[in-house]
Design a protein around this motif. Structure first.
Motif, PDB file in Angstrom:
ATOM      1  N   ALA A   6       0.567  -0.968  -0.154  1.00  0.00           N
ATOM      2  CA  ALA A   6      -0.165   0.245   0.030  1.00  0.00           C
ATOM      3  C   ALA A   6       0.854   1.438   0.159  1.00  0.00           C
ATOM      4  O   ALA A   6       0.425   2.413   0.064  1.00  0.00           O
ATOM      5  CB  ALA A   6      -0.880  -0.072   1.827  1.00  0.00           C
ATOM      6  N   PHE A   7       2.451   1.221  -0.349  1.00  0.00           N
ATOM      7  CA  PHE A   7       3.165   2.535   0.140  1.00  0.00           C
ATOM      8  C   PHE A   7       3.992   2.017  -0.891  1.00  0.00           C
ATOM      9  O   PHE A   7       4.235   1.113  -1.788  1.00  0.00           O
ATOM     10  CB  PHE A   7       3.377   2.756   1.435  1.00  0.00           C
ATOM     11  CG  PHE A   7       2.758   2.033   2.264  1.00  0.00           C
ATOM     12  CD1 PHE A   7       2.292   3.623   2.440  1.00  0.00           C
ATOM     13  CD2 PHE A   7       1.944   1.116   2.532  1.00  0.00           C
ATOM     14  CE1 PHE A   7       1.217   3.627   4.328  1.00  0.00           C
ATOM     15  CE2 PHE A   7       0.901   0.858   4.519  1.00  0.00           C
ATOM     16  CZ  PHE A   7       0.674   2.349   4.781  1.00  0.00           C
ATOM     17  N   GLY A   8       4.973   3.590  -0.920  1.00  0.00           N
ATOM     18  CA  GLY A   8       6.138   3.421  -1.701  1.00  0.00           C
ATOM     19  C   GLY A   8       7.143   2.479  -0.930  1.00  0.00           C
ATOM     20  O   GLY A   8       7.543   2.763   0.355  1.00  0.00           O
ATOM     21  N   ALA A  37       8.687   0.718   4.306  1.00  0.00           N
ATOM     22  CA  ALA A  37       7.560   1.581   3.472  1.00  0.00           C
ATOM     23  C   ALA A  37       8.088   3.104   3.696  1.00  0.00           C
ATOM     24  O   ALA A  37       8.782   3.145   4.596  1.00  0.00           O
ATOM     25  CB  ALA A  37       6.329   1.745   3.933  1.00  0.00           C
ATOM     26  N   LEU A  38       8.007   3.855   2.487  1.00  0.00           N
ATOM     27  CA  LEU A  38       8.005   5.400   2.489  1.00  0.00           C
ATOM     28  C   LEU A  38       7.623   6.299   3.281  1.00  0.00           C
ATOM     29  O   LEU A  38       6.282   6.456   2.888  1.00  0.00           O
ATOM     30  CB  LEU A  38       8.325   5.805   1.225  1.00  0.00           C
ATOM     31  CG  LEU A  38       9.419   6.100   0.572  1.00  0.00           C
ATOM     32  CD1 LEU A  38       9.954   4.470  -0.251  1.00  0.00           C
ATOM     33  CD2 LEU A  38       9.857   6.938  -0.352  1.00  0.00           C
ATOM     34  N   VAL A  39       8.416   6.930   4.115  1.00  0.00           N
ATOM     35  CA  VAL A  39       7.111   8.225   5.140  1.00  0.00           C
ATOM     36  C   VAL A  39       7.157   8.981   4.687  1.00  0.00           C
ATOM     37  O   VAL A  39       8.182   9.376   3.533  1.00  0.00           O
ATOM     38  CB  VAL A  39       7.842   7.873   6.807  1.00  0.00           C
ATOM     39  CG1 VAL A  39       7.413   9.188   7.024  1.00  0.00           C
ATOM     40  CG2 VAL A  39       8.062   6.676   7.676  1.00  0.00           C
ATOM     41  N   GLY A  40       5.608  10.062   5.047  1.00  0.00           N
ATOM     42  CA  GLY A  40       5.958  11.223   4.125  1.00  0.00           C
ATOM     43  C   GLY A  40       6.673  12.212   4.336  1.00  0.00           C
ATOM     44  O   GLY A  40       5.851  13.695   4.045  1.00  0.00           O
ATOM     45  N   VAL A  41       8.100  11.565   4.678  1.00  0.00           N
ATOM     46  CA  VAL A  41       8.647  12.883   4.966  1.00  0.00           C
ATOM     47  C   VAL A  41       9.980  12.927   3.944  1.00  0.00           C
ATOM     48  O   VAL A  41      10.729  11.434   4.372  1.00  0.00           O
ATOM     49  CB  VAL A  41       8.933  13.495   6.018  1.00  0.00           C
ATOM     50  CG1 VAL A  41      10.240  14.473   6.852  1.00  0.00           C
ATOM     51  CG2 VAL A  41       7.274  13.783   7.422  1.00  0.00           C
ATOM     52  N   TYR A  42      10.448  14.061   3.237  1.00  0.00           N
ATOM     53  CA  TYR A  42      11.102  13.679   2.469  1.00  0.00           C
ATOM     54  C   TYR A  42      12.716  14.730   2.492  1.00  0.00           C
ATOM     55  O   TYR A  42      12.052  16.037   1.995  1.00  0.00           O
ATOM     56  CB  TYR A  42      11.362  13.522   0.803  1.00  0.00           C
ATOM     57  CG  TYR A  42       9.661  12.407   0.731  1.00  0.00           C
ATOM     58  CD1 TYR A  42      10.475  10.839   0.069  1.00  0.00           C
ATOM     59  CD2 TYR A  42       8.771  12.688   0.832  1.00  0.00           C
ATOM     60  CE1 TYR A  42       9.723  10.293  -0.189  1.00  0.00           C
ATOM     61  CE2 TYR A  42       7.610  11.896   0.258  1.00  0.00           C
ATOM     62  CZ  TYR A  42       8.364  10.732  -0.126  1.00  0.00           C
ATOM     63  OH  TYR A  42       7.181   9.410  -0.013  1.00  0.00           O
TER      64      TYR A  42
END
Length: 355
Positions: free
Chosen positions: A140-142, A167-172
């Protein structure tokens, strides 16, 4: 360093709430999710923030304004359609210019903020930095795959067969190199410019992409169960206070905050829970992990592990739990009707009816 906050998504998984409200403004512990992210950005010492907005632009801008309440200077950037995270970077080029920046998804929630992550990026100066966390359903994620040295070697967006559970967390975090990447990639099969593709381009071209696996709490508040879970987590650290009125026939147990103008009569509230300003609770029970916003009314009802938005009323109902109730909603018992069964049965049918 600047910040780019994405607040343009439509929030389909939170419908019908998001039919009339931006998903980033749905509150947990009576504060919009977006505000937690803006506070984290300010705490990290960042002042210039671009907020990417879509169809809910007016609502977002009305809530955040110029950013003064957060110690920020905000610029609003219009994204005509949700065409991917990399597309958001693309349309924000004039704002970002050639500075490093942190990109923060406005509906994400990270306990502990991002100050340490920003400080480390400033110190080490890689070309990009990503946050990873282990999840039960990575499809369900990157998803990131790490090599034997621990470096990121492969990234995929919502893969059917994930190569890892990271999974990639929504902070880059990005250097200006990402602008080359977002211009080089093509839309995915779902018609979006994927940030995972841009990161993969950086890796393939020899740029340094660092990853940090976080053990702390992170949630993408994209559905009701996640919203309730974040609400629970925030309420765990609630500072109790009684600023409204509570009569002697009521019980307040545990960490409970009752805001100014709220009135509690003949009721029991068990924390952690928060009651918004001007809300009236009469002959009711409010259980743990419940947030009730301003201007609500509870009469002869019970509610627990739920979020109630402003102006709503719950009267004569037992029992409400694990619920997200929107603004100006009336919840009442169904009218009494004679108990009866209405049947249209074909030949040779067999029917079992519970007494």
């Amino acid at each position: 360093m600047k910040a780019l906050v994405l607040a343009g998504g439509s929030g389909t998984r939170l419908r019908p709430i998001t039919h009339t409200s931006a998903k980033q403004l749905v509150p947990v512990a009576n504060k919009p999710v977006l505000f937690y992210g803006l506070e984290s950005i300010a705490a990290a010492g960042i002042r210039e923030v671009g907020i990417v907005v879509g169809h809910s632009a007016e609502e977002i801008q009305s809530a955040v304004g110029a950013g003064d309440a957060f110690g920020l200077d905000t610029t609003y950037i219009r994204q005509e359609a949700p065409l991917g995270l990399a597309h958001a970077v693309l349309v924000s080029r004039d704002f970002l210019q050639d500075e490093d920046f942190v990109m923060y998804l406005g509906d994400n929630f990270i306990v502990g903020g991002i100050t340490g992550l920003v400080d480390e990026f400033r110190r080490a100066r890689p070309d990009a930095g990503i946050l990873l966390t282990r999840v039960a359903d990575p499809s369900a994620f990157g998803v990131a795959e790490l090599g034997t040295t621990g470096r990121v070697c492969r990234l995929e967006e919502k893969p059917e067969q994930p190569r890892s559970d990271l999974a990639l967390v929504g902070v880059y975090l990005f250097s200006p190199a990402v602008h080359r990447a977002v211009r080089a990639i093509k839309p995915s099969q779902r018609g979006e410019l994927e940030i995972t593709h841009a990161l993969q381009w950086l890796i393939d071209e020899g740029y340094e992409v660092r990853s940090t696996v976080i053990d702390g709490y992170w949630k993408d508040t994209g559905n009701v169960s996640d919203m309730l879970e974040v609400n629970r987590t925030v309420l765990e650290s609630l500072e109790p206070a009684v600023r409204g009125s509570v009569d002697t026939a009521s019980q307040i147990i545990g960490r409970v905050r009752i805001e100014e103008g709220a009135r509690v009569t003949g009721s029991r509230i068990v924390g952690p829970a928060i009651v918004g300003a001007g809300t009236v609770i009469t002959h009711s029970y409010v259980g743990p992990y419940t947030s009730i916003a301003a201007g609500c009314r509870l009469l002869d009802s019970e509610i627990e592990y739920s979020i109630v938005l402003s102006g709503s009323a719950i009267q004569g109902v037992r029992r409400v739990e694990a619920s997200l109730i929107g603004r100006n909603v009336d919840v009442t018992p169904a009218p009494a009707v004679p108990a009866a069964h209405r049947l249209v049965l074909g030949d040779h049918s067999k029917v079992q009816i519970s007494a």
